[in-house]
Design a protein around this motif. Structure first.
Motif, PDB file in Angstrom:
ATOM      1  N   ASP A 174       5.360  51.599 -36.369  1.00  0.00           N
ATOM      2  CA  ASP A 174       6.762  51.888 -36.696  1.00  0.00           C
ATOM      3  C   ASP A 174       6.929  53.183 -37.493  1.00  0.00           C
ATOM      4  OD1 ASP A 174       7.438  49.382 -35.558  1.00  0.00           O
ATOM      5  OD2 ASP A 174       6.899  48.415 -37.441  1.00  0.00           O
ATOM      6  N   ASP A 297      15.403  48.683 -37.185  1.00  0.00           N
ATOM      7  CA  ASP A 297      15.330  50.017 -36.590  1.00  0.00           C
ATOM      8  C   ASP A 297      15.491  51.067 -37.673  1.00  0.00           C
ATOM      9  OD1 ASP A 297      18.070  49.839 -37.087  1.00  0.00           O
ATOM     10  OD2 ASP A 297      18.684  50.643 -35.134  1.00  0.00           O
ATOM     11  N   ARG A 303      16.694  60.008 -34.962  1.00  0.00           N
ATOM     12  CA  ARG A 303      16.608  59.397 -33.626  1.00  0.00           C
ATOM     13  C   ARG A 303      15.667  58.200 -33.629  1.00  0.00           C
ATOM     14  NH1 ARG A 303      16.638  64.880 -31.702  1.00  0.00           N
ATOM     15  NH2 ARG A 303      14.468  64.727 -31.034  1.00  0.00           N
ATOM     16  N   THR A 304      15.747  57.404 -34.715  1.00  0.00           N
ATOM     17  CA  THR A 304      14.942  56.181 -34.801  1.00  0.00           C
ATOM     18  C   THR A 304      15.812  54.922 -34.776  1.00  0.00           C
ATOM     19  OG1 THR A 304      14.895  56.404 -37.222  1.00  0.00           O
ATOM     20  CG2 THR A 304      13.006  57.265 -36.003  1.00  0.00           C
ATOM     21  N   ALA A 306      17.816  52.190 -32.800  1.00  0.00           N
ATOM     22  CA  ALA A 306      17.594  51.681 -31.442  1.00  0.00           C
ATOM     23  C   ALA A 306      18.918  51.607 -30.683  1.00  0.00           C
ATOM     24  CB  ALA A 306      16.938  50.310 -31.501  1.00  0.00           C
ATOM     25  N   GLU A 317      13.988  61.360 -24.082  1.00  0.00           N
ATOM     26  CA  GLU A 317      13.111  60.590 -24.965  1.00  0.00           C
ATOM     27  C   GLU A 317      13.089  59.125 -24.553  1.00  0.00           C
ATOM     28  OE1 GLU A 317      13.048  62.816 -29.336  1.00  0.00           O
ATOM     29  OE2 GLU A 317      14.184  60.966 -29.075  1.00  0.00           O
ATOM     30  N   VAL A 320      13.670  53.927 -28.419  1.00  0.00           N
ATOM     31  CA  VAL A 320      13.029  53.675 -29.703  1.00  0.00           C
ATOM     32  C   VAL A 320      12.545  52.230 -29.741  1.00  0.00           C
ATOM     33  CG1 VAL A 320      13.476  53.439 -32.186  1.00  0.00           C
ATOM     34  CG2 VAL A 320      14.382  55.396 -30.916  1.00  0.00           C
ATOM     35  N   THR A 322      11.795  48.827 -31.627  1.00  0.00           N
ATOM     36  CA  THR A 322      12.211  48.122 -32.831  1.00  0.00           C
ATOM     37  C   THR A 322      10.983  47.580 -33.548  1.00  0.00           C
ATOM     38  OG1 THR A 322      12.589  46.161 -31.462  1.00  0.00           O
ATOM     39  CG2 THR A 322      14.504  47.504 -32.012  1.00  0.00           C
TER      40      THR A 322
END
Length: 548
Positions: A174, A297, A303-304, A306, A317, A320, A322
């Motif tokens: 993470d 998240d 941009r992390t 979700a 991309e 993301v 979780t």
């Protein structure tokens, strides 16, 4: 039997009680730290005795003390007292100058810790040469800077060395250690990628932390805050605030969302077990720790968070990940739910929010519908389809930080997700109309070094930047009236902290937790709410800030 004598009577003001049965009064009487009467001056006069202190409000507004339902209180106060302040609007060169000044000061601490940088600085930190530039101004002194979200950091080479981070260090679960084309760390650390660095920072002494805890309560009282909920609390934080409570110095009601999940920074299995088993014994009379925290998240600016659809700023991309799968999240919430523990889940992106609601739906089916209220923290990207589920599943919308109007952080989010999707965030009017429980909070110290509930409240009413630095309004159709906003800072968080029978309203039998303001929020230009001054704060009838 004669009426009890009031110790204090406050009169000749506009008393906005937040009590639906008696919303506006002229006078209020206190005895034994509790309210014993609210009404007209004629109704309260029989409670006056020979020794009753009478306070003339001079026409000013009296209301319940505010409650900040989402704050990282102890670390934020330590940061306020012991870190180098950088503005979220600072560019990288400005930050380098501030770091250079801090490195030349002999403050007795080896590390320089600075926060919080924003989008402008982050853009340069992602480019080649940023680490070398930071090293040039800091030398061998370790430096780490925190992103305004708290979910990203930028460290110099000395800090990376002390943390044991080099080209061979794998990314932790993470998180990410951002690397250049040659595989070397660039200094940027995302989510748990920063934990090794933050863990290497020498701890403040116990005495220093105790002083920060005491100072944090004074700071809250000065802002008109008489209750708070710590959003991710450690055993250490519980112990410091318990010591204040034992000393009669915890002049706030305090709830604690305990770091009982491995997704929390600084998680310790042994500490989590102890906190869970002894959560009630660890609390003083003004504390409640029947809550847990899970991080699902991250944040849009990195941009992390979700999302259901790709980021407009990076359409290629991959989605993301979780921190937990749906099954893992369901099991975790179900376990806490059976124990009567309410769970606050950090979920910002619409996909993460839907996961929380899906998990709680399964938990309600499995454990029964009468379990404790659970919470979605932040939740700004909730979809229209998911809004009705909040009330159906008894999930509280913990709305923070105050990005519901244009500012540097919200504009960064807009660039990340695109204007079309950003136009739908923070649909608070729709959420309230759907019957959901909603609170407004600060998430201090994520977006600003200072906590300002009045500026945030102004933004909810106007959807405009109260500072005037940014033009326009964000989704003005979602703006609330002052009457709709005040419960989000008083009665609603009191109920969510399971303290609705003690505080949050000015009504007989409740704690005399009150604030006197320099203006009547209901009658002024809404933009003037941001300049509100708290002239006096009372906790349990005791004056803890200002004068009256």
């Amino acid at each position: 039997m004669s009426n009890p004598s009031a110790e204090t009577i406050l009169h000749n003001g506009v008393i906005r009680t937040m009590d639906a049965a008696n919303p506006v009064a002229q006078a209020l009487a206190i005895a034994g730290g509790k309210i014993i009467g609210v009404g007209s001056r004629a109704e309260i006069e029989p409670l006056r005795g020979e020794r009753t202190a009478v306070i003339d409000l001079g026409g000013r507004m009296l209301m319940p003390g505010l409650i900040d339902f989402h704050v990282h209180l102890l670390p934020s106060m330590i940061a306020r007292l012991h870190t180098t302040a950088i503005d979220t609007a600072d560019d990288f060169d400005t930050i380098l100058g501030k770091v250079a000044d801090a490195c030349t000061r002999g403050d007795g601490r080896d590390w320089v810790v600075a926060n919080s940088y924003g989008a402008l600085a982050l853009q340069r930190m992602r480019e080649p040469g940023a680490l070398a530039a930071l090293d040039a101004v800091s030398g061998n002194r370790p430096v780490v800077m925190q992103h305004l979200s708290g979910h990203g950091h930028f460290a110099n080479s000395a800090a990376l060395r002390l943390a044991g981070i080099d080209a061979a260090t794998p990314n932790p679960p993470d998180g990410e250690i951002v690397r250049d084309a040659a595989g070397q760390p660039t200094g940027l650390l995302v989510e748990s990628g920063a934990w090794a660095v933050t863990a290497a920072i020498p701890e403040l002494s116990a005495a220093g932390k105790a002083e920060a805890a005491r100072a944090s309560i004074g700071y809250l009282n000065s802002l008109g805050i008489t209750g708070f909920a710590d959003a991710s609390a450690s055993l250490e934080a519980l112990e410091f605030y318990r010591a204040l409570d034992d000393a009669g110095a915890l002049t706030c009601w305090a709830a604690f969302h305990l770091a009982l999940s491995p997704t929390c920074s600084g998680y310790s299995a042994d500490e989590a077990r102890l906190m869970r088993e002894q959560r009630r014994e660890l609390c003083g009379p003004h504390m409640n720790a029947d809550f847990a925290k899970i991080f699902l998240d991250g944040v849009p600016s990195l941009r992390t968070a979700a999302m259901l659809a790709p980021y407009a700023s990076a359409p290629d991309e991959p989605p993301v990940a979780t921190s937990l799968t749906l099954d893992e999240l369901t099991e975790a919430i179900a376990d806490f739910d059976r124990d009567g523990i309410g769970v606050k889940v950090h979920a910002v992106g619409d996909r993460a929010i839907r996961m929380v609601l899906d998990a709680v739906e399964q938990v309600r089916r499995r454990n029964g519908p009468g379990g404790p209220q659970h919470q979605i923290a932040h939740g700004q990207f909730i979809t229209a389809d998911d809004i009705p589920r909040l009330a159906q599943l008894n999930v509280l919308h913990d709305m923070c930080p105050p990005l519901w109007h244009p500012n540097s952080a919200s504009l960064t989010h807009e660039r990340m997700v695109g204007p079309e999707r950003y136009a739908t965030v923070w649909p608070v009017r729709d959420i309230l109309a759907a019957g959901a429980a909603v609170v407004a909070a600060s998430d201090w110290r994520t977006i600003a070094p200072d906590l300002d509930p009045w500026e945030a409240m102004c933004g909810l009413v106007t959807r405009r930047d109260p500072t005037g630095r940014h033009d326009g309004a964000h989704a003005p159709d979602q703006a609330l009236s002052v009457a709709e906003v005040l419960p989000l800072y008083t009665t609603n968080p009191a109920a969510a902290m399971r303290l609705g029978d003690r505080t949050g309203r000015l009504a007989p039998g409740l704690s005399a937790d009150m604030i006197m303001l320099d203006r009547d929020l209901m009658t002024i230009d809404p933009l003037a709410i941001a300049q509100t001054e708290v002239l006096a704060t009372w906790f349990e009838g005791r004056l803890v800030h200002g004068s009256a």
